[in-house]
Write a protein that holds these residues in place. Sequence first.
Motif, PDB file in Angstrom:
ATOM      1  N   VAL A  27       0.863  -1.187   0.000  1.00 36.17           N
ATOM      2  CA  VAL A  27       0.000   0.000   0.000  1.00 36.17           C
ATOM      3  C   VAL A  27       0.897   1.233   0.000  1.00 36.17           C
ATOM      4  O   VAL A  27       1.884   1.294   0.742  1.00 36.17           O
ATOM      5  CB  VAL A  27      -0.934   0.007   1.222  1.00 36.17           C
ATOM      6  N   ALA A  28       0.555   2.218  -0.833  1.00 39.67           N
ATOM      7  CA  ALA A  28       1.435   3.380  -0.989  1.00 39.67           C
ATOM      8  C   ALA A  28       0.631   4.663  -1.149  1.00 39.67           C
ATOM      9  O   ALA A  28      -0.579   4.643  -1.381  1.00 39.67           O
ATOM     10  CB  ALA A  28       2.345   3.180  -2.201  1.00 39.67           C
ATOM     11  N   ARG A  29       1.342   5.793  -1.015  1.00 37.23           N
ATOM     12  CA  ARG A  29       0.772   7.113  -1.268  1.00 37.23           C
ATOM     13  C   ARG A  29       1.452   7.682  -2.505  1.00 37.23           C
ATOM     14  O   ARG A  29       2.654   7.499  -2.707  1.00 37.23           O
ATOM     15  CB  ARG A  29       0.990   8.035  -0.075  1.00 37.23           C
ATOM     16  N   VAL A  57       5.851   3.724  -0.259  1.00 44.11           N
ATOM     17  CA  VAL A  57       5.205   2.584   0.392  1.00 44.11           C
ATOM     18  C   VAL A  57       4.887   2.917   1.844  1.00 44.11           C
ATOM     19  O   VAL A  57       5.748   3.367   2.601  1.00 44.11           O
ATOM     20  CB  VAL A  57       6.106   1.335   0.315  1.00 44.11           C
ATOM     21  N   LEU A  58       3.631   2.665   2.227  1.00 40.71           N
ATOM     22  CA  LEU A  58       3.176   2.906   3.598  1.00 40.71           C
ATOM     23  C   LEU A  58       3.070   1.615   4.395  1.00 40.71           C
ATOM     24  O   LEU A  58       3.243   1.611   5.612  1.00 40.71           O
ATOM     25  CB  LEU A  58       1.806   3.591   3.587  1.00 40.71           C
ATOM     26  N   HIS A  59       2.760   0.531   3.695  1.00 42.59           N
ATOM     27  CA  HIS A  59       2.567  -0.760   4.367  1.00 42.59           C
ATOM     28  C   HIS A  59       3.014  -1.863   3.421  1.00 42.59           C
ATOM     29  O   HIS A  59       2.673  -1.856   2.239  1.00 42.59           O
ATOM     30  CB  HIS A  59       1.094  -0.953   4.735  1.00 42.59           C
ATOM     31  N   LEU A  93      10.225   3.719   0.502  1.00 44.19           N
ATOM     32  CA  LEU A  93       9.403   4.029   1.667  1.00 44.19           C
ATOM     33  C   LEU A  93       8.914   5.471   1.685  1.00 44.19           C
ATOM     34  O   LEU A  93       9.629   6.401   1.293  1.00 44.19           O
ATOM     35  CB  LEU A  93      10.194   3.757   2.947  1.00 44.19           C
ATOM     36  N   ALA A  94       7.686   5.649   2.177  1.00 41.02           N
ATOM     37  CA  ALA A  94       7.172   6.978   2.493  1.00 41.02           C
ATOM     38  C   ALA A  94       7.629   7.347   3.898  1.00 41.02           C
ATOM     39  O   ALA A  94       8.018   6.481   4.691  1.00 41.02           O
ATOM     40  CB  ALA A  94       5.650   6.986   2.413  1.00 41.02           C
ATOM     41  N   ASP A  95       7.573   8.644   4.224  1.00 39.64           N
ATOM     42  CA  ASP A  95       8.022   9.099   5.544  1.00 39.64           C
ATOM     43  C   ASP A  95       7.350   8.342   6.678  1.00 39.64           C
ATOM     44  O   ASP A  95       7.994   7.947   7.639  1.00 39.64           O
ATOM     45  CB  ASP A  95       7.750  10.599   5.696  1.00 39.64           C
ATOM     46  N   ASN A  96       6.034   8.161   6.570  1.00 43.73           N
ATOM     47  CA  ASN A  96       5.311   7.513   7.665  1.00 43.73           C
ATOM     48  C   ASN A  96       5.024   6.049   7.365  1.00 43.73           C
ATOM     49  O   ASN A  96       3.942   5.542   7.652  1.00 43.73           O
ATOM     50  CB  ASN A  96       4.021   8.259   7.981  1.00 43.73           C
TER      51      ASN A  96
END
Length: 450
Positions: free
Chosen positions: A120-122, A144-146, A179-182
């Motif tokens: 899962v990504a933003r 990527v968030l998860h 990776l995304a920040d969070n």
Amino acid sequence: MTTSLVTPGTEIGTVGEHQAGEGTTTVDNRIIATTTGYMRIDDGHIIVDASKSIVNIEIGDTVLCQFEKLQEKGGEARILAVEGKQGDVLPHQLQGHFHVTRIVDRFLHTVADAVRRRDVARAVVTEVSPVVRLDFRERDDCGVLHAICPSCGNTLEAHVNGDWNVACPSCRYEGYRALADNFGSGWAELEQGASTLNLSGKRWGKEAEQLFAKGSSGRATYIAADVREDGRERTYFRFEGQGQGGGRGRKAAPGCRLFVGGLPREIDTEKLRELFGKHGDMTDCIVMTDDSGASRGFGFVTYTDKAHADAAIKELDGHRLHGRRIGVRDADNKEKRSKGPAKGLKLYVGNLPFDADEKAITAFFGDKATITEIVIATDKGGKPKGFAFVFIDEKDKGEDVVKALNGQELNGRRLKVDISQAGGKKKGQGGKSARELKAIAEEKRKKQRR
């Protein structure tokens, strides 16, 4: 006041007669519904009260998505939601497309080097027509968030070990994600966003470069299964040597890993394991597939002992499986095996019944020749193509065999038997045999006499 149910895109009035109200827009003096709901006319205004709002994605929107289709240089992600907007995404905007260069600020050999299906990504929307296009490197909070572990299915955590920036807390899996920040809940040890772990702009280390350079055969040598929450099986690709206590970096001993080519499309990993498992203990077994899950026609098998691998090569190389001969060789041996010339004279047998097998062809030849090999041509699915090549010992009696068998019937069909021309198609001849060329020349002469 009147009411009726309308859907997005429905023309519900004209400018002049009414004015466009909430839930509508104007196009060329026409009033068009922009949401699903009940239309009403109130004080000269046409209004659509949304039963459930519809989101129209626009350039600059931030979306949450899940990767579904990964190709070498691009892919597709299903858009789950638009941040800051409530409602369902329009059907034609559900799929977002992206290019490998818009994932992270690092060189990627393929998309799968930085993201995996089901991650899962933003992302930021950069285009909406003709398709929605996504950008994951636009901002530090994109990416990527998860992510889930491809070995055991557990949730991956941010972790630094050379080029690898994610790891599984349950098994030994380590990998790389853009990776995304969070990502997860952020990376507390850095007191900043997890995007720092992407090592943007840096070259890959030797270990990662060696792994990526192997392509799909290096990345995915077998499939591991876990169980979904609803009980259905789920499969994941795994890096070579990971899982089952192997640990990253562990490779098969020389001569233990086999390449299996020419597989019929209906042969999957389980059937391949069943076939090769008879010859020894295996550590890995996989049939390679494309993004749709269809077999690519080859796979890999790894044995615990070289003697088992050698036995499998001896027994199964050239083995006929669903009408196709499979090839088995040492996957680590880069030298191509040179196939010696076929023994005997090669004959072409055409107009062959589709149900004719080697036994039927042998019976058809009878005592006219001594057959050394029969090759029945098949398509990618293993279905006969209606012709075959037959090799016979009597090299000097080819014309006699052709004369005796050409035009004879097998299972109700007249077969065409001729001496196969070496070298395949020839310039100016279209690959036709000498007999065919002679017949064509004779036909031309007849036309000229007319």
